[in-house]
Design an enzyme around this catalytic site. Structure first.
Site, PDB file in Angstrom:
ATOM      1  N   CYS A   1       0.501  -4.120  -4.692  1.00  0.00           N
ATOM      2  CA  CYS A   1       1.314  -3.390  -3.709  1.00  0.00           C
ATOM      3  C   CYS A   1       2.116  -4.359  -2.849  1.00  0.00           C
ATOM      4  CB  CYS A   1       0.446  -2.480  -2.850  1.00  0.00           C
ATOM      5  SG  CYS A   1      -0.867  -3.322  -1.940  1.00  0.00           S
TER       6      CYS A   1
ATOM      7  N   HIS B   1      -3.157  -1.907   2.411  1.00  0.00           N
ATOM      8  CA  HIS B   1      -2.143  -1.478   1.450  1.00  0.00           C
ATOM      9  C   HIS B   1      -0.762  -1.779   2.022  1.00  0.00           C
ATOM     10  CE1 HIS B   1      -0.396   0.748  -1.839  1.00  0.00           C
ATOM     11  NE2 HIS B   1       0.213   1.584  -1.008  1.00  0.00           N
TER      12      HIS B   1
END
Length: 404
Positions: free
Chosen positions: A71, A357
């Protein structure tokens, strides 16, 4: 430009040169066409004409597949994808003519393929797989650790550095044109010395990455004993800003406060101070940072991750930042006037040090889009300001290009 197109252009150029040579009563076999000034001139015109063809692009609102804890890569690539000058430079393959090295720019080629997948799609593709690009990146930068929550900024630095190396316009081993001898401070005004150091840097490192992302910092040292001032100049590709500790729970700090903290005068004790050129010994001194040369693309890293002896902690202090008209003039040379930047992309980090994230938000023609790996959606401007903002991408107003 693809190799087949480059070969076809070279053949066309040589054929045209041979015709012109023959018309002037010369024998083509007696002329080294590929080394002639005529060839160089015609080839240059063909390249300019080819590069001026308008790119046929989609809207770029395409996601990137997460190929295993990537990510951080996806978020940074989306931000770079919206750096329009870099995107167009890659998609037109201008770097193939720009670079000095004869080696294949493997990473740049794979990076360009990812950008092409994001922008040259016909509307059918909704997700691009960056797996091969990441594989080539790890081969090119084996010392990249990976799989840490603070990877996004580290990845960005390594990526830009490696892309620069592949497309550098200068030879890899080239002696400097100018030699600056110490001490320089009595013979140069600050601006003259800064310019000389910048030219010395460009003599070794000159690429599109430098054109866009590189700026110059000035570190001013003042000796507390003899009052001597000295300056050093360093090239930067991003500004890593400290975040002030909040005194009130939930208080939002401003980007201006982060910049003030970055540039405030720092007192150095004798043990940690450099040698004073006049005293010829270590003395107590003060140090201040300022921006001597402003980059076209300003990357601001909000330093949310702090490393202690035994652990890493993350700051969740909200930082507010202007979407338009960020003025860095007060942090530059004296009387430089306003230096304005507009925000065009944000890399966010949510979660904790151990489990987090990365996502991105990028300015589009009509509003902002939110990129969460393969998912793409709209986001309102008021949602951009949060305690998750980690890396900010600004473009200097005087360098703004028409946004597609």
């Amino acid at each position: 430009m693809p190799r087949a197109e480059s070969t076809a252009m070279d053949n066309s150029c040589q054929a045209l040169c041979r015709n012109l040579v023959t018309q002037n009563g010369l024998q083509p076999e007696n002329v080294d066409i590929s080394q002639s000034v005529l060839y160089t001139s015609i080839m240059g015109l063909l390249l300019v004409t080819d590069n001026e063809k308008e790119l046929q692009l989609g809207n770029g609102q395409v996601g990137l597949r997460n190929v295993g804890n990537t990510c951080f890569l996806n978020a940074i690539v989306q931000c770079l994808s919206h750096t329009r000058s870099l995107r167009d430079y890659c998609l037109m393959r201008t770097y193939l003519q720009d670079k000095h090295s004869n080696q294949e720019p493997v990473l740049m080629n794979e990076f360009t393929k990812v950008l092409a997948g994001l922008w040259e799609c016909d509307g059918g593709e909704t997700t691009v797989n960056p797996g091969k690009f990441y594989h080539v990146f790890k081969d090119s930068v084996p010392y990249f650790s990976g799989y840490c929550q603070e990877d996004a900024q580290e990845f960005l630095r390594f990526l830009l550095d490696r892309l620069h190396t592949e497309i550098n316009r200068r030879p890899s081993k080239r002696p400097p044109v100018m030699e600056i001898k110490e001490p320089t401070y009595t013979r140069f005004r600050i601006s003259e010395e800064a310019f000389a150091m910048w030219q010395k840097h460009l003599d070794r490192d000159d690429s599109k990455i430098v054109d866009l992302f590189s700026g110059q910092l000035r570190s001013s040292l003042h000796c507390s004993v003899c009052s001597h001032y000295s300056n050093t100049f360093d090239v930067f590709c991003d500004l890593s800003l400290p975040i002030p500790k909040k005194s009130d729970y939930g208080r939002t700090v401003t980007l201006r406060e982060c910049l003030d903290l970055f540039s405030q005068e720092e007192k150095l004790d004798q043990e940690n101070s450099p040698m004073c050129e006049r005293c010829n010994r270590r003395t107590e001194s003060t140090k201040r940072l300022s921006i001597q040369r402003f980059p076209r693309i300003l990357v601001i890293h909000l330093n949310r991750f702090a490393m202690s002896r035994y652990s890493i902690s993350k700051s969740t202090v909200p930082v507010s930042f202007p979407l338009n008209g960020l003025d860095l003039g007060p942090f530059g040379p004296v009387d430089c006037g306003p230096v304005l930047y507009d925000l065009y992309a944000v890399c966010n980090h949510s979660g904790t040090v151990n489990m987090g994230h990365y996502t991105a938000a990028c300015r589009e023609e009509e509003g902002w889009c939110y990129y969460n790996d393969s998912c793409v959606g709209e986001i309102t401007e008021d949602k951009l300001q949060s305690n998750q903002a980690y890396v900010l991408f600004y473009e200097r107003k005087s360098c703004n290009i028409t946004r597609k």
